[in-house]
Motif scaffolding. Structure first.
Motif, PDB file in Angstrom:
ATOM      1  N   GLY A 248       7.205   1.695   5.138  1.00  0.00           N
ATOM      2  CA  GLY A 248       6.145   2.700   5.184  1.00  0.00           C
ATOM      3  C   GLY A 248       6.423   3.930   4.348  1.00  0.00           C
ATOM      4  O   GLY A 248       5.900   5.017   4.629  1.00  0.00           O
ATOM      5  N   GLN A 249       7.227   3.773   3.293  1.00  0.00           N
ATOM      6  CA  GLN A 249       7.610   4.915   2.475  1.00  0.00           C
ATOM      7  C   GLN A 249       6.643   5.190   1.322  1.00  0.00           C
ATOM      8  O   GLN A 249       6.705   6.249   0.697  1.00  0.00           O
ATOM      9  CB  GLN A 249       9.016   4.689   1.895  1.00  0.00           C
ATOM     10  CG  GLN A 249      10.141   4.778   2.913  1.00  0.00           C
ATOM     11  CD  GLN A 249      10.313   6.184   3.444  1.00  0.00           C
ATOM     12  OE1 GLN A 249      10.312   7.151   2.697  1.00  0.00           O
ATOM     13  NE2 GLN A 249      10.455   6.312   4.747  1.00  0.00           N
ATOM     14  N   VAL A 250       5.763   4.250   1.015  1.00  0.00           N
ATOM     15  CA  VAL A 250       4.859   4.417  -0.125  1.00  0.00           C
ATOM     16  C   VAL A 250       3.639   5.237   0.290  1.00  0.00           C
ATOM     17  O   VAL A 250       2.914   4.868   1.214  1.00  0.00           O
ATOM     18  CB  VAL A 250       4.399   3.050  -0.671  1.00  0.00           C
ATOM     19  CG1 VAL A 250       3.484   3.250  -1.880  1.00  0.00           C
ATOM     20  CG2 VAL A 250       5.609   2.209  -1.058  1.00  0.00           C
ATOM     21  N   GLU A 251       3.406   6.347  -0.385  1.00  0.00           N
ATOM     22  CA  GLU A 251       2.256   7.204  -0.107  1.00  0.00           C
ATOM     23  C   GLU A 251       1.133   6.803  -1.065  1.00  0.00           C
ATOM     24  O   GLU A 251       1.050   7.290  -2.199  1.00  0.00           O
ATOM     25  CB  GLU A 251       2.639   8.680  -0.284  1.00  0.00           C
ATOM     26  CG  GLU A 251       1.650   9.639   0.328  1.00  0.00           C
ATOM     27  CD  GLU A 251       2.186  11.061   0.398  1.00  0.00           C
ATOM     28  OE1 GLU A 251       1.587  11.938  -0.239  1.00  0.00           O
ATOM     29  OE2 GLU A 251       3.203  11.286   1.087  1.00  0.00           O
ATOM     30  N   PHE A 252       0.274   5.905  -0.609  1.00  0.00           N
ATOM     31  CA  PHE A 252      -0.686   5.258  -1.501  1.00  0.00           C
ATOM     32  C   PHE A 252      -1.680   6.226  -2.131  1.00  0.00           C
ATOM     33  O   PHE A 252      -1.987   6.114  -3.327  1.00  0.00           O
ATOM     34  CB  PHE A 252      -1.445   4.159  -0.740  1.00  0.00           C
ATOM     35  CG  PHE A 252      -0.712   2.856  -0.703  1.00  0.00           C
ATOM     36  CD1 PHE A 252      -0.762   1.986  -1.778  1.00  0.00           C
ATOM     37  CD2 PHE A 252       0.052   2.505   0.402  1.00  0.00           C
ATOM     38  CE1 PHE A 252      -0.080   0.782  -1.737  1.00  0.00           C
ATOM     39  CE2 PHE A 252       0.746   1.305   0.445  1.00  0.00           C
ATOM     40  CZ  PHE A 252       0.677   0.440  -0.638  1.00  0.00           C
ATOM     41  N   ARG A 253      -2.219   7.149  -1.367  1.00  0.00           N
ATOM     42  CA  ARG A 253      -3.264   8.018  -1.906  1.00  0.00           C
ATOM     43  C   ARG A 253      -2.746   8.834  -3.079  1.00  0.00           C
ATOM     44  O   ARG A 253      -3.374   8.885  -4.147  1.00  0.00           O
ATOM     45  CB  ARG A 253      -3.791   8.954  -0.806  1.00  0.00           C
ATOM     46  CG  ARG A 253      -4.947   9.814  -1.270  1.00  0.00           C
ATOM     47  CD  ARG A 253      -5.498  10.655  -0.146  1.00  0.00           C
ATOM     48  NE  ARG A 253      -4.505  11.572   0.401  1.00  0.00           N
ATOM     49  CZ  ARG A 253      -4.782  12.568   1.241  1.00  0.00           C
ATOM     50  NH1 ARG A 253      -6.030  12.756   1.641  1.00  0.00           N
ATOM     51  NH2 ARG A 253      -3.837  13.355   1.703  1.00  0.00           N
ATOM     52  N   THR A 254      -1.590   9.454  -2.902  1.00  0.00           N
ATOM     53  CA  THR A 254      -1.011  10.256  -3.969  1.00  0.00           C
ATOM     54  C   THR A 254      -0.588   9.372  -5.137  1.00  0.00           C
ATOM     55  O   THR A 254      -0.807   9.710  -6.307  1.00  0.00           O
ATOM     56  CB  THR A 254       0.219  11.038  -3.452  1.00  0.00           C
ATOM     57  OG1 THR A 254      -0.141  11.736  -2.265  1.00  0.00           O
ATOM     58  CG2 THR A 254       0.712  12.021  -4.487  1.00  0.00           C
TER      59      THR A 254
ATOM     60  N   PHE B  95      -2.057   9.393  -9.161  1.00  0.00           N
ATOM     61  CA  PHE B  95      -1.185   9.455 -10.335  1.00  0.00           C
ATOM     62  C   PHE B  95      -1.424   8.249 -11.247  1.00  0.00           C
ATOM     63  O   PHE B  95      -1.545   8.382 -12.475  1.00  0.00           O
ATOM     64  CB  PHE B  95       0.282   9.453  -9.891  1.00  0.00           C
ATOM     65  CG  PHE B  95       0.971  10.771 -10.056  1.00  0.00           C
ATOM     66  CD1 PHE B  95       1.765  11.024 -11.161  1.00  0.00           C
ATOM     67  CD2 PHE B  95       0.839  11.755  -9.102  1.00  0.00           C
ATOM     68  CE1 PHE B  95       2.416  12.229 -11.308  1.00  0.00           C
ATOM     69  CE2 PHE B  95       1.484  12.970  -9.236  1.00  0.00           C
ATOM     70  CZ  PHE B  95       2.282  13.209 -10.348  1.00  0.00           C
ATOM     71  N   ALA B  96      -1.436   7.067 -10.649  1.00  0.00           N
ATOM     72  CA  ALA B  96      -1.463   5.830 -11.432  1.00  0.00           C
ATOM     73  C   ALA B  96      -2.754   5.666 -12.226  1.00  0.00           C
ATOM     74  O   ALA B  96      -2.721   5.307 -13.409  1.00  0.00           O
ATOM     75  CB  ALA B  96      -1.264   4.634 -10.510  1.00  0.00           C
ATOM     76  N   VAL B  97      -3.897   5.908 -11.580  1.00  0.00           N
ATOM     77  CA  VAL B  97      -5.181   5.703 -12.260  1.00  0.00           C
ATOM     78  C   VAL B  97      -5.301   6.615 -13.475  1.00  0.00           C
ATOM     79  O   VAL B  97      -5.682   6.177 -14.570  1.00  0.00           O
ATOM     80  CB  VAL B  97      -6.352   5.930 -11.278  1.00  0.00           C
ATOM     81  CG1 VAL B  97      -7.682   5.953 -12.029  1.00  0.00           C
ATOM     82  CG2 VAL B  97      -6.378   4.840 -10.224  1.00  0.00           C
TER      83      VAL B  97
END
Length: 278
Positions: A67-73, A77-79
């Motif tokens: 559960g370490q990945v902060e998807f929204r942030t 960044f990625a897009v």
């Protein structure tokens, strides 16, 4: 056979760096390809993106369970980073190889200095917070990006604009230098979004995988040569190294990770400058 051994071994180093710091894979990949395997710098860019992107994607799968990945942030960044990667690829095609490597070294030194200062500031803040007489040291960027009591990012319009700009810049650097962007993403997530270092490491892997995919597509569309055999070997060694680095990183403090990362980056930057100038 020598190429296979070197590719797997260097991939192991790249994966170890990614597992420990969430970045640095391409910092090592490009110089190793250019100076140890005699791959032309412009071709090394594509191989680096493919190998580091594949390794990072495997790392994301590992970190999902914790559960370490902060998807929204990370997706923000990625897009925007994927939009910047083609521009970086175009700029790369305009630069002489020596200038490209020297600029790469300059960027590494700037990031290393920023990360070292951040790790020192973190230690100072921890010491002051432990003393009731001292106030908590606040991040200089706290006015732009804040977190609530549960540690969740409060994505205000100002914070979103800042992260979008940083993501776009990361994408340009990815296409320009063949980097996944982790050595830019991790400091940016820590410095500007207030994200803890270990979560920033995990989130950066998601960003690296997506931005690298965009960079690879840009290189292929530009008819750049890409040795998938070497890239696959690098990725194979990288996956093993990443697993080792992830386990080791859990036993090391955030400040120590940042300092170690900074010193490694400086060492490689000095090597790049030396090789480029002499």
């Amino acid at each position: 056979m020598e190429t296979v051994i070197l590719s797997l071994g260097f991939g192991l180093v790249i994966g170890l760096a990614l597992g420990l710091t969430g970045g640095g894979g391409s910092i090592f990949a490009v110089p190793l390809l250019v100076y140890a395997m005699s791959v032309p710098p412009h071709e090394a860019v594509g191989i680096s993106l493919a190998a580091v992107g594949a390794t990072a994607a495997w790392g994301v799968i590992q970190h999902l369970r914790g559960g370490q990945v902060e998807f929204r942030t990370g997706l923000l960044f990625a897009v925007t980073g994927m939009l910047g990667a083609p521009l970086g690829t175009w700029l790369n095609s305009l630069m002489p190889e020596k200038l490209l490597m020297l600029l790469f070294a300059g960027l590494m030194l700037a990031i290393a200095l920023r990360m070292w200062r951040r790790s020192t500031a973190s230690n100072t803040a921890t010491e002051k917070t432990a003393c009731p007489a001292d106030a908590t040291v606040e991040s200089p960027n706290e006015a732009t990006c804040r977190r609530d009591a549960q540690g969740q990012l409060q994505l205000t319009s100002r914070c979103a604009v800042l992260l979008i700009a940083l993501g776009f810049a990361t994408g340009i650097l990815s296409g320009l230098f063949g980097v996944g962007g982790g050595f830019v993403i991790v400091p940016a997530l820590v410095l500007f979004s207030g994200m803890p270092i270990h979560r920033a490491v995990a989130t950066s892997l998601l960003v690296i995988a997506l931005i690298s995919a965009s960079g690879i597509a840009s290189n292929l569309l530009a008819d750049r040569p890409l040795d998938f055999h070497i890239a696959a070997l690098f990725a194979g060694g990288g996956i093993v190294g990443l697993s080792m680095g992830t386990q080791l990183g859990r036993r090391i403090s955030g400040a120590a990770l940042q300092k170690g990362f900074s010193m490694a980056v400086v060492a490689v930057a000095v090597l790049v400058v030396t090789k480029s100038m002499f």
